[in-house]
Design a protein around this motif. Structure first.
Motif, short mmCIF file in Angstrom:
data_model
loop_
_atom_site.label_atom_id
_atom_site.label_comp_id
_atom_site.label_asym_id
_atom_site.label_seq_id
_atom_site.Cartn_x
_atom_site.Cartn_y
_atom_site.Cartn_z
N TYR A 42 9.08 49.31 14.19
CA TYR A 42 10.49 49.69 13.68
C TYR A 42 10.57 51.02 13.54
O TYR A 42 11.45 51.57 13.69
CB TYR A 42 10.73 48.74 12.43
CG TYR A 42 12.18 49.01 11.89
CD1 TYR A 42 13.25 48.37 12.19
CD2 TYR A 42 12.39 50.12 10.92
CE1 TYR A 42 14.47 48.53 11.83
CE2 TYR A 42 13.50 50.19 10.12
CZ TYR A 42 14.50 49.66 10.53
OH TYR A 42 15.75 49.56 9.99
N PHE B 255 13.59 45.48 21.31
CA PHE B 255 12.78 44.96 20.04
C PHE B 255 12.92 43.70 19.41
O PHE B 255 12.02 43.15 19.06
CB PHE B 255 13.42 46.21 18.78
CG PHE B 255 12.80 45.99 17.52
CD1 PHE B 255 11.75 46.89 17.13
CD2 PHE B 255 13.48 45.24 16.71
CE1 PHE B 255 11.01 46.57 15.96
CE2 PHE B 255 12.96 45.17 15.38
CZ PHE B 255 11.59 45.95 14.99
N ALA B 256 14.27 43.16 19.52
CA ALA B 256 14.42 41.90 19.10
C ALA B 256 13.54 40.97 19.79
O ALA B 256 12.95 40.14 19.33
CB ALA B 256 15.97 41.56 19.00
N PHE C 66 19.71 39.65 14.99
CA PHE C 66 20.46 40.56 14.23
C PHE C 66 21.85 40.06 14.19
O PHE C 66 22.51 39.56 14.93
CB PHE C 66 20.41 42.08 14.70
CG PHE C 66 18.99 42.97 14.83
CD1 PHE C 66 18.39 43.31 13.86
CD2 PHE C 66 18.44 42.89 15.96
CE1 PHE C 66 17.11 43.80 13.85
CE2 PHE C 66 17.12 43.62 16.17
CZ PHE C 66 16.44 43.82 14.94
N THR D 284 17.96 49.34 23.40
CA THR D 284 16.70 49.55 22.53
C THR D 284 16.40 48.23 21.60
O THR D 284 15.30 47.92 21.43
CB THR D 284 16.60 50.99 22.03
OG1 THR D 284 16.68 51.84 23.04
CG2 THR D 284 15.55 51.09 21.30
N TRP D 285 17.56 48.16 20.87
CA TRP D 285 17.50 46.98 19.90
C TRP D 285 17.22 45.74 20.33
O TRP D 285 16.49 44.64 19.97
CB TRP D 285 18.61 47.10 19.17
CG TRP D 285 18.76 48.07 18.04
CD1 TRP D 285 19.43 49.40 17.85
CD2 TRP D 285 17.57 48.32 17.11
NE1 TRP D 285 18.92 50.16 17.03
CE2 TRP D 285 18.04 49.62 16.38
CE3 TRP D 285 16.67 47.76 16.38
CZ2 TRP D 285 17.15 50.35 15.23
CZ3 TRP D 285 15.87 48.11 15.42
CH2 TRP D 285 16.05 49.34 14.89
N ARG D 286 17.74 45.51 21.70
CA ARG D 286 17.73 44.17 22.40
C ARG D 286 16.12 43.96 22.66
O ARG D 286 15.58 42.81 22.59
CB ARG D 286 18.45 44.14 23.65
CG ARG D 286 19.88 43.50 23.24
CD ARG D 286 20.66 42.98 24.66
NE ARG D 286 20.99 44.15 25.47
CZ ARG D 286 22.35 44.90 25.05
NH1 ARG D 286 23.02 44.49 24.22
NH2 ARG D 286 22.65 45.81 25.67
N ALA E 43 18.24 54.92 19.64
CA ALA E 43 18.54 53.50 19.16
C ALA E 43 19.71 52.76 19.34
O ALA E 43 20.59 52.48 18.82
CB ALA E 43 18.24 53.18 17.60
N THR F 25 10.88 52.51 16.71
CA THR F 25 12.25 52.53 17.25
C THR F 25 13.19 53.50 16.59
O THR F 25 14.16 54.01 17.23
CB THR F 25 12.58 50.95 17.18
OG1 THR F 25 11.63 50.15 18.05
CG2 THR F 25 13.85 50.55 17.71
#
Length: 68
Positions: A39, A56-57, A64, A52-54, A48, A42
């Motif tokens: 986290y 990470f998820a 989210f 990038t968040w996809r 971000a 990232t």
């Protein structure tokens, strides 16, 4: 002298008894050093964006909340 029984999970069961599966997963993640490091990395990459968040998820199996 009290016996030290590290396998006795009664205190943990009491602490987490009110949590649903998602709440328990959240508690586990927020104590996981690898998750916290990922986290932080990232967040500090400076890019971000949504992809990038996809990613990470997907790595952590999290969802989210959607923004209205």
């Amino acid at each position: 002298m009290p016996t030290n029984r590290p396998w006795d999970a009664a205190p943990l069961r009491r602490a987490f008894s009110g949590l649903d599966p998602a709440g328990l997963a959240q508690e586990w993640l927020r104590r996981n050093p690898a998750y916290l490091n990922d986290y932080a990395v990232t967040m500090t990459t400076g890019k971000a964006d949504a992809e990038t968040w996809r990613a990470f998820a997907r790595r952590w199996g999290v969802r989210f909340p959607c923004r209205p």
